[in-house]
Write an enzyme that holds these catalytic residues in place. Structure first.
Site, PDB file in Angstrom:
ATOM      1  N   GLU A   1     -41.262 -27.768  12.002  1.00 43.05           N
ATOM      2  CA  GLU A   1     -41.016 -28.721  10.915  1.00 43.05           C
ATOM      3  C   GLU A   1     -40.046 -29.802  11.333  1.00 43.05           C
ATOM      4  O   GLU A   1     -40.098 -30.914  10.844  1.00 43.05           O
ATOM      5  CB  GLU A   1     -40.534 -28.007   9.654  1.00 43.05           C
ATOM      6  CG  GLU A   1     -39.232 -27.279   9.828  1.00 43.05           C
ATOM      7  CD  GLU A   1     -38.655 -26.741   8.536  1.00 43.05           C
ATOM      8  OE1 GLU A   1     -39.425 -26.209   7.725  1.00 43.05           O
ATOM      9  OE2 GLU A   1     -37.443 -26.857   8.347  1.00 43.05           O
TER      10      GLU A   1
ATOM     11  N   GLY B   1     -37.460 -23.954   5.828  1.00 36.74           N
ATOM     12  CA  GLY B   1     -38.813 -23.505   6.155  1.00 36.74           C
ATOM     13  C   GLY B   1     -38.831 -22.120   6.769  1.00 36.74           C
ATOM     14  O   GLY B   1     -39.905 -21.609   7.119  1.00 36.74           O
TER      15      GLY B   1
ATOM     16  N   LYS C   1     -16.518 -16.317  13.063  1.00 36.85           N
ATOM     17  CA  LYS C   1     -15.088 -16.473  12.724  1.00 36.85           C
ATOM     18  C   LYS C   1     -14.214 -15.625  13.669  1.00 36.85           C
ATOM     19  O   LYS C   1     -13.450 -14.751  13.226  1.00 36.85           O
ATOM     20  CB  LYS C   1     -14.814 -16.122  11.258  1.00 36.85           C
ATOM     21  CG  LYS C   1     -15.703 -16.868  10.254  1.00 36.85           C
ATOM     22  CD  LYS C   1     -15.456 -18.351  10.233  1.00 36.85           C
ATOM     23  CE  LYS C   1     -16.446 -19.098   9.348  1.00 36.85           C
ATOM     24  NZ  LYS C   1     -16.689 -20.491   9.711  1.00 36.85           N
TER      25      LYS C   1
HETATM   26  N1  COA Z   1     -20.942 -14.948   7.615  1.00 42.05           N
HETATM   27  C1  COA Z   1     -20.265 -16.081   7.311  1.00 42.05           C
HETATM   28  N2  COA Z   1     -20.344 -17.222   8.041  1.00 42.05           N
HETATM   29  C2  COA Z   1     -21.129 -17.193   9.135  1.00 42.05           C
HETATM   30  C3  COA Z   1     -21.837 -16.045   9.524  1.00 42.05           C
HETATM   31  C4  COA Z   1     -21.734 -14.893   8.704  1.00 42.05           C
HETATM   32  N3  COA Z   1     -22.386 -13.778   9.002  1.00 42.05           N
HETATM   33  N4  COA Z   1     -22.527 -16.342  10.652  1.00 42.05           N
HETATM   34  C5  COA Z   1     -22.267 -17.627  10.961  1.00 42.05           C
HETATM   35  N5  COA Z   1     -21.411 -18.141  10.056  1.00 42.05           N
HETATM   36  C6  COA Z   1     -20.872 -19.493  10.002  1.00 42.05           C
HETATM   37  C7  COA Z   1     -20.375 -19.977  11.372  1.00 42.05           C
HETATM   38  O1  COA Z   1     -19.057 -19.508  11.598  1.00 42.05           O
HETATM   39  C8  COA Z   1     -20.434 -21.472  11.185  1.00 42.05           C
HETATM   40  O2  COA Z   1     -19.344 -21.860  10.386  1.00 42.05           O
HETATM   41  P1  COA Z   1     -18.564 -23.251  10.635  1.00 42.05           P
HETATM   42  O3  COA Z   1     -19.581 -24.310  10.337  1.00 42.05           O
HETATM   43  O4  COA Z   1     -17.431 -23.188   9.667  1.00 42.05           O
HETATM   44  O5  COA Z   1     -18.166 -23.192  12.079  1.00 42.05           O
HETATM   45  C9  COA Z   1     -21.696 -21.672  10.326  1.00 42.05           C
HETATM   46  O6  COA Z   1     -21.946 -20.398   9.717  1.00 42.05           O
HETATM   47  C10 COA Z   1     -22.925 -22.114  11.129  1.00 42.05           C
HETATM   48  O7  COA Z   1     -23.163 -21.181  12.120  1.00 42.05           O
HETATM   49  P2  COA Z   1     -23.644 -21.560  13.580  1.00 42.05           P
HETATM   50  O8  COA Z   1     -23.395 -20.356  14.409  1.00 42.05           O
HETATM   51  O9  COA Z   1     -23.029 -22.852  14.028  1.00 42.05           O
HETATM   52  O10 COA Z   1     -25.229 -21.695  13.413  1.00 42.05           O
HETATM   53  P3  COA Z   1     -26.240 -22.884  13.131  1.00 42.05           P
HETATM   54  O11 COA Z   1     -25.688 -24.260  13.220  1.00 42.05           O
HETATM   55  O12 COA Z   1     -27.352 -22.592  14.037  1.00 42.05           O
HETATM   56  O13 COA Z   1     -26.674 -22.654  11.588  1.00 42.05           O
HETATM   57  C11 COA Z   1     -27.627 -21.476   9.728  1.00 42.05           C
HETATM   58  C12 COA Z   1     -27.035 -21.395  11.148  1.00 42.05           C
HETATM   59  C13 COA Z   1     -28.137 -20.089   9.361  1.00 42.05           C
HETATM   60  C14 COA Z   1     -26.564 -21.921   8.731  1.00 42.05           C
HETATM   61  C15 COA Z   1     -28.794 -22.526   9.754  1.00 42.05           C
HETATM   62  O14 COA Z   1     -29.691 -22.217  10.780  1.00 42.05           O
HETATM   63  C16 COA Z   1     -29.538 -22.557   8.426  1.00 42.05           C
HETATM   64  O15 COA Z   1     -29.119 -23.210   7.486  1.00 42.05           O
HETATM   65  N6  COA Z   1     -30.670 -21.826   8.340  1.00 42.05           N
HETATM   66  C17 COA Z   1     -31.469 -21.713   7.124  1.00 42.05           C
HETATM   67  C18 COA Z   1     -32.576 -22.712   7.098  1.00 42.05           C
HETATM   68  C19 COA Z   1     -33.548 -22.481   8.209  1.00 42.05           C
HETATM   69  O16 COA Z   1     -33.537 -21.491   8.921  1.00 42.05           O
HETATM   70  N7  COA Z   1     -34.468 -23.390   8.383  1.00 42.05           N
HETATM   71  C20 COA Z   1     -35.467 -23.157   9.441  1.00 42.05           C
HETATM   72  C21 COA Z   1     -36.594 -23.979   9.405  1.00 42.05           C
HETATM   73  S1  COA Z   1     -36.053 -25.609  10.000  1.00 42.05           S
END
Ligand code: COA
Length: 504
Positions: A288, A382, A402
């Site tokens: 996507e 997605g 964290k």
């Molecule tokens: N509990 C709390 N916070 C958590 C965590 C947990 N278990 N695991 C990760 N985090 C926090 C990280 O510390 C980081 O925080 P910060 O921004 O304050 O540093 C934040 O979540 C993002 O984590 P990161 O490791 O940088 O991952 P990312 O940039 O790859 O994003 C998601 C991860 C899950 C937030 C992101 O992939 C998402 O929104 N996914 C849902 C939508 C999706 O999957 N779409 C897919 C089709 S495009």
């Protein structure tokens, strides 16, 4: 006046300022705006709406494809313009308002929004605001760097405002493939059997009389904010590549794999980047959003074609792709998100889907959206469309967050987006759990032993052992299942300093 951008001459007298276009909105309207993971969002009208809201009451339901760039969600949230937001967002200010209960957020599978609109299940779109490269001779709208939900918003809306963005090269024309499913109950199958195929029009077909305003803009998309790969994400990519190669050796995949989908964010981008260092060739994507890693793989020649709904890139990759769009266009197509994320097509093409989890539990349930079980991060996006229908549903996550205060592998996830039934593979920097064909107790052993951080392994083994003694198909100690989350909330760490662990 940009004549080649508005080729239906009679529409040229509808050019107006963003402020004049903002006067067309009424309090309480439902507005569908273009924009998908920061790409192709409208860059003038939203700011004029925020200015208008400072003078008089103006609140809207805002629908988009996915998240917006240029701080649009932030500015609209600060101006209290958004009363309801559908289907995805990724802005810290809006997130705070959602979590404070001030903005109603409908966190939705991205393939579903326009389906619900089309069938009248949610309020109709009063005005669609769509960023465009050009308007064709017959009034068709040529999108820019995303299609998202723009096509159906424009087709279904009562009125359309077009933002013509002069920074978008005219060469974008021909990049898009606009196919809109027919109405139920006589809907035909979507005739897409390979990622390269084009099945629709290169523009959004609309009645030109619905175009009530044209606004000219010159602002670029916001660059993507993903971080470069690091030690952990490289390790995750390594484990996944090794697993996929094992599948090739076992004869279940060829070296061109199956079409790939990779989710948003730093980890998924890094995992695809890791494919640069893999034995795979002639790869294709059916995803996507295309991130920098897609461009790297295209440039490397390893990726032969990519289909998506948006292109969200860093500044340098954005300039490279838009600067040489004629060349990249041969190997790219952008579709409505309803098609890029359509369960029918995903299942038919047999995708390998790689999405990111916030946390996974010992049985394979995945939380992608809710921090601590209650606080919205971005939305499911997605990931549900893809995971449920994938050939292989892979979830990647770092094993801790964290600085180790949080384990991403927990006894029970505090919120479920993807159930154990959807999850095939979990990967962290420590290893990979292949859950296919395994019963819950077998899955738990795989996940704990292969994916958990050493800091948390004994506590997870201990929980699982005591839960198993109590019995059940999916053993749990319900009184303890969320103790880790509670401890984090109360004391800032999931494990108590001297947590007593019964040896397994
Ligand atoms: N509990 C709390 N916070 C958590 C965590 C947990 N278990 N695991 C990760 N985090 C926090 C990280 O510390 C980081 O925080 P910060 O921004 O304050 O540093 C934040 O979540 C993002 O984590 P990161 O490791 O940088 O991952 P990312 O940039 O790859 O994003 C998601 C991860 C899950 C937030 C992101 O992939 C998402 O929104 N996914 C849902 C939508 C999706 O999957 N779409 C897919 C089709 S495009």
């Amino acid at each position: 006046m940009p004549m080649d951008r508005i080729r239906l001459a009679r529409l040229r007298d509808r050019i107006m300022s963003p402020e004049a276009a903002a006067e067309l909105f009424r309090d309480g309207m439902t507005v569908g705006m273009s924009g998908f993971t920061r790409a192709g969002d409208c860059k003038a009208v939203p700011f004029a709406l925020a200015e208008r809201a400072a003078r008089e009451p103006l609140q809207i339901t805002l629908m988009t494809g996915a998240s917006l760039g240029n701080d649009i969600d932030k500015v609209l949230a600060e101006a209290n313009v958004i009363s309801r937001r559908i289907p995805f967002q990724a802005d810290p200010t809006l997130r705070r308002k959602i979590n404070a209960g001030e903005v109603k957020f409908i966190d939705q599978h991205l393939s579903e929004t326009v389906e619900q609109l089309r069938s009248g299940q949610i309020a109709p779109v009063d005005i669609a605001v769509v960023e465009a490269t050009a308007i064709t001779e017959n009034g068709g709208i040529v999108p820019t760097t995303s299609v998202g939900n723009s096509a159906s918003f424009a087709v279904l809306a009562k009125k359309i405002i077009v933002e013509i963005n002069l920074t978008m090269p005219l060469g974008l024309e021909g990049l898009h493939d606009i196919y809109i499913p027919t109405y139920r109950p006589h809907r035909l199958p979507i005739p897409l059997i390979s990622p390269e195929q084009r099945i629709g029009l290169p523009y959004i077909p609309v009645d030109p009389e619905k175009i009530v305003a044209i606004v000219i803009t010159e602002k670029a998309d916001s660059p993507s904010n993903v971080l470069p790969p690091d030690r952990e994400t490289n390790a995750i990519a390594g484990h996944l590549n090794e697993f996929l190669f094992h599948e090739v050796k076992a004869g279940r995949l060829s070296t061109s794999l199956q079409p790939l989908q990779a989710g948003i964010g730093t980890i998924a981008n890094a995992v695809l980047h890791g494919m640069l260092d893999s034995p795979f060739r002639d790869l294709r994507m059916y995803s996507e959003v295309l991130q920098d890693s897609t461009v790297e793989l295209l440039d490397d020649g390893r990726l032969s074609f990519a289909s998506a709904s948006s292109i969200t890139l860093s500044k340098s990759a954005y300039e490279r792709v838009l600067g040489q769009i004629e060349r990249y266009k041969q190997r790219l197509v952008l579709r409505p998100q309803e098609i890029s994320n359509h369960p029918e097509v995903i299942r038919r093409l047999g995708l390998i889907c790689i999405n990111t989890a916030l946390e996974c539990d010992i049985y394979g349930n995945v939380n992608s959206t809710h921090v601590g079980g209650t606080h919205m991060m971005n939305g499911i996006g997605g990931s549900g469309d893809f995971a449920r229908n994938a050939h292989l549903a892979v979830f990647v996550t770092k094993s801790i967050a964290k600085n180790g205060a949080i384990s991403s592998i927990v006894p029970m996830v505090s919120h479920v987006d993807h159930t154990e039934h959807d999850t095939d593979i979990i990967v962290t920097e420590h290893g990979l759990a292949d859950l296919r064909g395994l019963a819950p107790r077998e899955r738990a052993r795989q996940i704990i032993e292969h994916c958990a951080d050493p800091l948390y392994k004994d506590a997870l083994r201990d929980y699982f052992l005591r839960a198993s003694r109590r019995g059940g198909h999916t053993p749990h100690l319900l009184q303890e299942a969320f103790a880790w989350h509670q401890r984090y909330e109360q004391h800032g760490a999931m494990l108590a300093p001297q947590q007593e662990v019964v040896p397994a």
